[in-house]
Design an enzyme around this catalytic site. Structure first.
Site, PDB file in Angstrom:
ATOM      1  N   CYS A 362       0.783  -1.178   0.243  1.00 58.38           N
ATOM      2  CA  CYS A 362       0.164   0.275   0.037  1.00 58.38           C
ATOM      3  C   CYS A 362       0.818   1.183  -0.010  1.00 58.38           C
ATOM      4  O   CYS A 362       1.402   1.621  -1.251  1.00 58.38           O
ATOM      5  CB  CYS A 362      -1.024   0.044   1.169  1.00 58.38           C
ATOM      6  N   HIS A 491      -3.770  -5.213   0.603  1.00 59.06           N
ATOM      7  CA  HIS A 491      -3.142  -5.696   1.787  1.00 59.06           C
ATOM      8  C   HIS A 491      -3.207  -6.975   1.670  1.00 59.06           C
ATOM      9  O   HIS A 491      -4.186  -7.489   2.389  1.00 59.06           O
ATOM     10  CB  HIS A 491      -3.667  -4.833   2.869  1.00 59.06           C
ATOM     11  N   GLU A 493      -1.744  -9.237   3.452  1.00 64.00           N
ATOM     12  CA  GLU A 493      -1.309  -9.733   4.945  1.00 64.00           C
ATOM     13  C   GLU A 493      -2.844 -10.230   5.407  1.00 64.00           C
ATOM     14  O   GLU A 493      -2.931 -11.145   6.223  1.00 64.00           O
ATOM     15  CB  GLU A 493      -0.628  -8.891   5.729  1.00 64.00           C
TER      16      GLU A 493
END
Ligand code: GLN
Length: 544
Positions: A362, A491, A493
């Site tokens: 990001c 993102h 993750e």
């Protein structure tokens, strides 16, 4: 009283976790998604602010027909109805109602804020009926001068008891294994059997906790309380459970024997509170485990890398740069605001020039854009609008549809598609995703790469290999002439799982550890020979 976690400082509360539906929630929901391998929605999170907002909206609509609206029964009823509704939502794509709903009542017994929720739980226990409600009380057993103290637990159990809730299990967090005498004392003073006291001492990693609980017979105890034998389970689900458990055990036992380490530098601005990057750390851990490496994470405050620090705090400056130079991979995670930006740009430059694996998440991707524009495209004043509103070359700009006046819930949020562009077959990242043409990942941002600069950047080799479904928004960049230089606007993750590490992280860690080729081959094999299109969530399309 926050309605969601979106407007809360990560330095105080840890990261804001983002769900598929764009819900901005407490980081605990990330733990649940990762551990249970399920997809939650914004409905899975209630805060005082959210439930009051809900009740007040009903009152304004006139739903209470002239009644005086009160905490009991209106708010407490609303909490129970909410839970019951969410508990019946089918799990992922299975169309089946879950058998068990896990409710975490956050905060501490005795907090003024949690009182209405405790009362709601007491009532819910009656509503659910015998055999349908298990209460687990989590308590701390401190060790003072070598002695395990049970008084705080006794006191807490008494407090919830006074509110009408009696725990079925007491999970005792302790630095060291609980002594038998401690367990007996807790059982005796808290009116439970010793089997109902779970000893949860510090273990090697959190991945070992399920094993620790299983050893103490939690499945049997919980099974008895909730009468789980009566629940019908499909054969395929049972097999899936057994397989997952086996994989989990292998992974954790393998983890204890790891001696090779992979060193990653995390360059951010919230480094004082590691929980600010919880999902990022987890994604790195999952990836390192898959690569058979122990993760050595170096925390670098981005502003320490800036020229100004060289003068003011030379020791910090040189220490930070030493970390950058010795790390096998450099990660710039998500973030907001101005502080530390120049330090992040310097780190990205180092990674690009020295062919060190780089992953920009990001903000980290936006940083890579600014760096490349400045140092390769001959735009020395290139900047992001977030940092310099009147920069000459705004290579990163405010997205047009974002509301500038309201901060809560107004970003570009949640699961959105990214299309790999034609001609990007060479991409290392695309291979990690099984050569898919489309992936879906979660987003949370206000700024984007300025489309007006895309051509100039790509001409010089800054490849925008992934865009949104309209081809307007830049989602992935990758450098060809580099072992691993990847930036993603999303993102990834948030979708990383213990047994299915996020692909951008996995590729990055594998490149840093020198095993990218092997890991890529494994990924391609997992997807079937030549990849599967329409991958649902970057997880091999598998949702359990
Ligand atoms: N601050 C940047 C934006 O709003 C990056 C956000 C992030 O990293 N989550 O676009």
């Amino acid at each position: 009283m926050n309605v969601d976690a979106g407007t809360m400082a990560p330095t105080e509360h840890g990261e804001c976790f983002v769900l598929d539906d764009g819900g901005e929630v407490d980081l605990d929901l990330g733990n649940y998604e990762r551990y249970l391998n399920i997809t939650l929605t914004r409905e899975s999170n209630i805060t005082t602010g959210k439930i009051y907002q809900h009740v007040i909206a009903k009152e304004r609509r006139g739903d209470y027909l002239g009644k005086t609206v009160q905490v009991v029964p209106h708010l407490t009823d609303a909490v129970q109805d909410w839970i019951e509704r969410v508990a019946r939502i089918p799990v992922d794509d299975t169309k089946e109602c879950p058998d068990i709903c896990i409710i975490e009542l956050g905060g501490t017994v005795g907090d003024i804020e949690s009182a209405p929720f405790i009362e709601a739980m007491r009532q819910l226990k009656r509503r659910a009926g015998k055999g349908n409600f298990a209460q687990i009380h989590v308590s701390l057993v401190p060790v003072i001068a070598g002695e395990q103290k049970t008084k705080p637990t006794q006191q807490a159990i008494r407090d919830v008891g006074r509110a009408g809730l009696v725990p079925d299990l007491i999970a005792c967090r302790c630095d060291v294994p609980l002594e038998t005498s401690t367990i007996e004392k807790i059982a005796m003073f808290c009116q439970v059997e010793p089997e109902q006291v779970l000893a949860v001492h510090n273990v090697h990693t959190t991945y070992h906790v399920p094993l620790l609980l299983e050893k103490q017979g939690i499945l049997k105890t919980l099974g008895n309380i909730l009468n789980l034998d009566a629940v019908t389970k499909s054969q395929s689900l049972v097999e899936l459970g057994q397989r997952t458990w086996k994989e989990w055990r292998n992974l954790t036992s393998q983890q204890e024997r790891l001696y090779e380490t992979v060193t990653i530098a995390l360059v951010g601005k919230y480094v004082n509170l590691h929980d600010s990057y919880l999902s990022t750390i987890k994604a790195l851990e999952h990836s390192a485990m898959r690569c058979g490496q122990k993760l050595n994470l170096l925390w670098i405050d981005a502003s320490d890398l800036e020229e100004e620090t060289r003068e003011k705090r030379p020791v910090d400056f040189h220490k930070a740069w030493h970390c950058i130079c010795t790390a096998q991979g450099i990660l710039v995670p998500g973030g907001f605001g101005e502080r530390g930006i120049e330090g992040m740009i310097a780190a990205a430059k180092y990674a690009r020039e020295n062919k060190r694996p780089y992953l920009g998440i990001c903000l980290g991707m936006q940083i890579a854009v600014v760096e490349f524009a400045r140092n390769i495209c001959g735009l020395p004043h290139a900047a992001s609008e977030e940092v310099r509103a009147n920069a000459v070359d705004k290579v990163v700009i405010y997205m047009p549809e974002i509301d500038k006046d309201k901060l809560g819930g107004t970003m570009r949020l949640g699961l959105r598609p990214t299309i790999f562009q034609e001609g990007s077959e060479w991409s290392r990242l695309r291979k990690m995703y099984g050569e898919s043409s489309q992936i879906n990942e979660r987003h949370r941002h206000r700024y984007e790469v300025n489309p007006a600069y895309v051509e100039r950047l790509s001409e010089k080799g800054f490849e925008f290999i992934g865009k949104d479904d309209k081809g307007e928004r830049m989602e992935i960049i990758e450098l060809k002439d580099h072992p691993w230089f990847v930036g993603v606007q999303f993102h990834p993750e948030y979708l990383s799982r213990v047994l299915q590490p996020s692909k951008p992280y996995l590729g990055f860690v594998a490149a840093a550890a020198g095993c990218l080729e092997k890991v890529t081959a494994d990924c391609l094999r997992d997807y079937g020979v030549h990849g599967v299109d329409g991958v649902t969530n970057g997880l091999n399309g598998v949702r359990i």
